[in-house]
Design a protein around this motif. Structure first.
Motif, PDB file in Angstrom:
ATOM      1  N   ALA A 119       0.831  -1.183   0.000  1.00  0.00           N
ATOM      2  CA  ALA A 119       0.000   0.000   0.000  1.00  0.00           C
ATOM      3  C   ALA A 119       0.878   1.250   0.000  1.00  0.00           C
ATOM      4  O   ALA A 119       0.587   2.206  -0.707  1.00  0.00           O
ATOM      5  CB  ALA A 119      -0.930  -0.006   1.192  1.00  0.00           C
ATOM      6  N   ALA A 120       1.928   1.222   0.784  1.00  0.00           N
ATOM      7  CA  ALA A 120       2.810   2.389   0.850  1.00  0.00           C
ATOM      8  C   ALA A 120       3.509   2.612  -0.496  1.00  0.00           C
ATOM      9  O   ALA A 120       3.679   3.762  -0.925  1.00  0.00           O
ATOM     10  CB  ALA A 120       3.845   2.204   1.961  1.00  0.00           C
ATOM     11  N   ALA A 121       3.889   1.528  -1.150  1.00  0.00           N
ATOM     12  CA  ALA A 121       4.548   1.660  -2.453  1.00  0.00           C
ATOM     13  C   ALA A 121       3.596   2.256  -3.482  1.00  0.00           C
ATOM     14  O   ALA A 121       4.007   3.092  -4.309  1.00  0.00           O
ATOM     15  CB  ALA A 121       5.047   0.303  -2.928  1.00  0.00           C
ATOM     16  N   LEU A 122       2.339   1.858  -3.428  1.00  0.00           N
ATOM     17  CA  LEU A 122       1.354   2.429  -4.357  1.00  0.00           C
ATOM     18  C   LEU A 122       1.125   3.907  -4.081  1.00  0.00           C
ATOM     19  O   LEU A 122       0.984   4.706  -5.004  1.00  0.00           O
ATOM     20  CB  LEU A 122       0.029   1.666  -4.262  1.00  0.00           C
ATOM     21  CG  LEU A 122       0.008   0.302  -4.930  1.00  0.00           C
ATOM     22  CD1 LEU A 122      -1.282  -0.424  -4.592  1.00  0.00           C
ATOM     23  CD2 LEU A 122       0.153   0.436  -6.426  1.00  0.00           C
ATOM     24  N   ARG A 123       1.106   4.278  -2.802  1.00  0.00           N
ATOM     25  CA  ARG A 123       0.949   5.703  -2.472  1.00  0.00           C
ATOM     26  C   ARG A 123       2.145   6.507  -2.948  1.00  0.00           C
ATOM     27  O   ARG A 123       2.000   7.613  -3.476  1.00  0.00           O
ATOM     28  CB  ARG A 123       0.728   5.874  -0.974  1.00  0.00           C
ATOM     29  CG  ARG A 123      -0.661   5.475  -0.524  1.00  0.00           C
ATOM     30  CD  ARG A 123      -0.950   5.942   0.895  1.00  0.00           C
ATOM     31  NE  ARG A 123      -0.011   5.420   1.877  1.00  0.00           N
ATOM     32  CZ  ARG A 123      -0.182   4.291   2.551  1.00  0.00           C
ATOM     33  NH1 ARG A 123      -1.259   3.572   2.349  1.00  0.00           N
ATOM     34  NH2 ARG A 123       0.708   3.891   3.419  1.00  0.00           N
ATOM     35  N   MET A 124       3.346   5.950  -2.782  1.00  0.00           N
ATOM     36  CA  MET A 124       4.549   6.655  -3.260  1.00  0.00           C
ATOM     37  C   MET A 124       4.519   6.790  -4.776  1.00  0.00           C
ATOM     38  O   MET A 124       4.869   7.843  -5.326  1.00  0.00           O
ATOM     39  CB  MET A 124       5.807   5.910  -2.808  1.00  0.00           C
ATOM     40  CG  MET A 124       6.071   6.073  -1.334  1.00  0.00           C
ATOM     41  SD  MET A 124       7.440   5.074  -0.684  1.00  0.00           S
ATOM     42  CE  MET A 124       8.706   5.284  -1.868  1.00  0.00           C
ATOM     43  N   ALA A 125       4.097   5.743  -5.477  1.00  0.00           N
ATOM     44  CA  ALA A 125       4.004   5.800  -6.934  1.00  0.00           C
ATOM     45  C   ALA A 125       2.967   6.831  -7.357  1.00  0.00           C
ATOM     46  O   ALA A 125       3.186   7.601  -8.301  1.00  0.00           O
ATOM     47  CB  ALA A 125       3.640   4.427  -7.489  1.00  0.00           C
ATOM     48  N   ALA A 126       1.842   6.879  -6.647  1.00  0.00           N
ATOM     49  CA  ALA A 126       0.796   7.859  -6.969  1.00  0.00           C
ATOM     50  C   ALA A 126       1.302   9.276  -6.738  1.00  0.00           C
ATOM     51  O   ALA A 126       1.054  10.176  -7.549  1.00  0.00           O
ATOM     52  CB  ALA A 126      -0.444   7.594  -6.121  1.00  0.00           C
ATOM     53  N   LEU A 127       2.039   9.468  -5.667  1.00  0.00           N
ATOM     54  CA  LEU A 127       2.574  10.794  -5.370  1.00  0.00           C
ATOM     55  C   LEU A 127       3.601  11.220  -6.411  1.00  0.00           C
ATOM     56  O   LEU A 127       3.690  12.398  -6.771  1.00  0.00           O
ATOM     57  CB  LEU A 127       3.189  10.811  -3.970  1.00  0.00           C
ATOM     58  CG  LEU A 127       3.580  12.167  -3.406  1.00  0.00           C
ATOM     59  CD1 LEU A 127       2.367  13.091  -3.376  1.00  0.00           C
ATOM     60  CD2 LEU A 127       4.153  12.012  -2.024  1.00  0.00           C
ATOM     61  N   SER A 128       4.357  10.262  -6.927  1.00  0.00           N
ATOM     62  CA  SER A 128       5.366  10.603  -7.942  1.00  0.00           C
ATOM     63  C   SER A 128       4.718  11.012  -9.266  1.00  0.00           C
ATOM     64  O   SER A 128       5.361  11.646 -10.101  1.00  0.00           O
ATOM     65  CB  SER A 128       6.312   9.429  -8.173  1.00  0.00           C
ATOM     66  OG  SER A 128       5.645   8.397  -8.856  1.00  0.00           O
ATOM     67  N   LEU A 129       3.448  10.682  -9.449  1.00  0.00           N
ATOM     68  CA  LEU A 129       2.742  11.065 -10.675  1.00  0.00           C
ATOM     69  C   LEU A 129       2.354  12.542 -10.682  1.00  0.00           C
ATOM     70  O   LEU A 129       1.892  13.053 -11.700  1.00  0.00           O
ATOM     71  CB  LEU A 129       1.481  10.211 -10.845  1.00  0.00           C
ATOM     72  CG  LEU A 129       1.723   8.760 -11.187  1.00  0.00           C
ATOM     73  CD1 LEU A 129       0.434   7.964 -11.082  1.00  0.00           C
ATOM     74  CD2 LEU A 129       2.307   8.636 -12.581  1.00  0.00           C
ATOM     75  N   HIS A 178       4.020  15.196 -11.021  1.00  0.00           N
ATOM     76  CA  HIS A 178       4.675  15.977 -12.077  1.00  0.00           C
ATOM     77  C   HIS A 178       4.754  15.227 -13.404  1.00  0.00           C
ATOM     78  O   HIS A 178       5.377  15.703 -14.344  1.00  0.00           O
ATOM     79  CB  HIS A 178       6.082  16.380 -11.641  1.00  0.00           C
ATOM     80  CG  HIS A 178       6.089  17.196 -10.388  1.00  0.00           C
ATOM     81  ND1 HIS A 178       5.540  18.454 -10.319  1.00  0.00           N
ATOM     82  CD2 HIS A 178       6.544  16.927  -9.146  1.00  0.00           C
ATOM     83  CE1 HIS A 178       5.676  18.933  -9.098  1.00  0.00           C
ATOM     84  NE2 HIS A 178       6.280  18.014  -8.349  1.00  0.00           N
ATOM     85  N   SER A 179       4.145  14.058 -13.466  1.00  0.00           N
ATOM     86  CA  SER A 179       4.210  13.243 -14.674  1.00  0.00           C
ATOM     87  C   SER A 179       3.298  13.801 -15.758  1.00  0.00           C
ATOM     88  O   SER A 179       2.176  14.231 -15.498  1.00  0.00           O
ATOM     89  CB  SER A 179       3.780  11.809 -14.334  1.00  0.00           C
ATOM     90  OG  SER A 179       3.680  11.045 -15.499  1.00  0.00           O
ATOM     91  N   GLN A 180       3.780  13.776 -16.993  1.00  0.00           N
ATOM     92  CA  GLN A 180       2.998  14.255 -18.131  1.00  0.00           C
ATOM     93  C   GLN A 180       2.263  13.088 -18.795  1.00  0.00           C
ATOM     94  O   GLN A 180       2.337  12.896 -20.001  1.00  0.00           O
ATOM     95  CB  GLN A 180       3.903  14.972 -19.141  1.00  0.00           C
ATOM     96  CG  GLN A 180       4.592  16.204 -18.597  1.00  0.00           C
ATOM     97  CD  GLN A 180       3.597  17.243 -18.100  1.00  0.00           C
ATOM     98  OE1 GLN A 180       2.618  17.536 -18.775  1.00  0.00           O
ATOM     99  NE2 GLN A 180       3.833  17.761 -16.905  1.00  0.00           N
ATOM    100  N   THR A 181       1.583  12.305 -18.000  1.00  0.00           N
ATOM    101  CA  THR A 181       0.818  11.158 -18.493  1.00  0.00           C
ATOM    102  C   THR A 181      -0.644  11.328 -18.094  1.00  0.00           C
ATOM    103  O   THR A 181      -1.000  12.266 -17.374  1.00  0.00           O
ATOM    104  CB  THR A 181       1.351   9.842 -17.882  1.00  0.00           C
ATOM    105  OG1 THR A 181       1.170   9.900 -16.459  1.00  0.00           O
ATOM    106  CG2 THR A 181       2.817   9.621 -18.203  1.00  0.00           C
ATOM    107  N   ALA A 182      -1.471  10.407 -18.561  1.00  0.00           N
ATOM    108  CA  ALA A 182      -2.892  10.460 -18.204  1.00  0.00           C
ATOM    109  C   ALA A 182      -3.083  10.288 -16.695  1.00  0.00           C
ATOM    110  O   ALA A 182      -3.928  10.962 -16.096  1.00  0.00           O
ATOM    111  CB  ALA A 182      -3.650   9.381 -18.963  1.00  0.00           C
TER     112      ALA A 182
END
Length: 116
Positions: free
Chosen positions: A1-11, A13-17
Motif C-alpha cells: 500500500a505504501a509503495a502504491l501511495r509513493m508511486a501515486a505521489l510521484s505522478l 509531475h508526470s505528463q501522463t494520463a
C-alpha cells in the motif's frame, strides 16, 4: 500500500494520463484524496493486467480438471497466492493429497500457450 501511495505521489509531475488524473483530483479534492484515489487506480490497473492471463489459462483447462489441480496451477502462477495456498493446505477438511498438491506448486509444468 505504501509503495502504491509513493508511486501515486510521484505522478504529481508526470505528463501522463495518470499524472493529469492526480492533478485534477488534487485541485478539486486535495492532495490526500488524490494520492489515495490514484493509488487505488494504479492497483486496479496492475492487478487487472497481471491477473487476466491467469484467468484465461484457467478457462482453457479441460472442464473435467480437478478443482485441486486448478487451484494448484493458479497458486503457481500468482505468487501472491502462495500464502493463501499455505493457509488452505492447513485446512483439515481438505483431502490429504489435495493439501500436498497445494503445498507443491513447483511440480506444475509451464503455462499453456494462449493462441489469441
Amino acid at each position: 500500500a505504501a509503495a502504491l501511495r509513493m508511486a501515486a505521489l510521484s505522478l504529481r509531475h508526470s505528463q501522463t494520463a495518470l499524472g493529469a488524473y492526480y492533478r485534477k483530483l488534487a485541485q478539486r479534492l486535495g492532495g490526500d484524496v488524490a494520492v489515495f484515489a490514484t493509488a487505488r487506480k494504479l492497483a486496479t490497473l496492475i492487478s487487472t493486467a497481471r491477473l487476466a492471463p491467469k484467468l484465461v489459462e484457467q478457462i482453457e483447462l479441460p472442464p473435467d480438471t480437478l478443482p485441486e489441480r486448478r487451484l494448484s496451477r493458479l497458486i503457481a502462477r500468482v505468487p501472491g497466492l502462495q500464502k493463501l495456498g499455505q493457509v488452505i493446505a492447513k485446512n483439515r477438511h481438505l483431502h490429504r493429497s489435495s493439501r500436498f498438491t497445494v503445498l507443491e506448486p513447483a511440480k506444475i509444468g509451464p503455462p499453456a500457450m494462449c493462441l489469441t
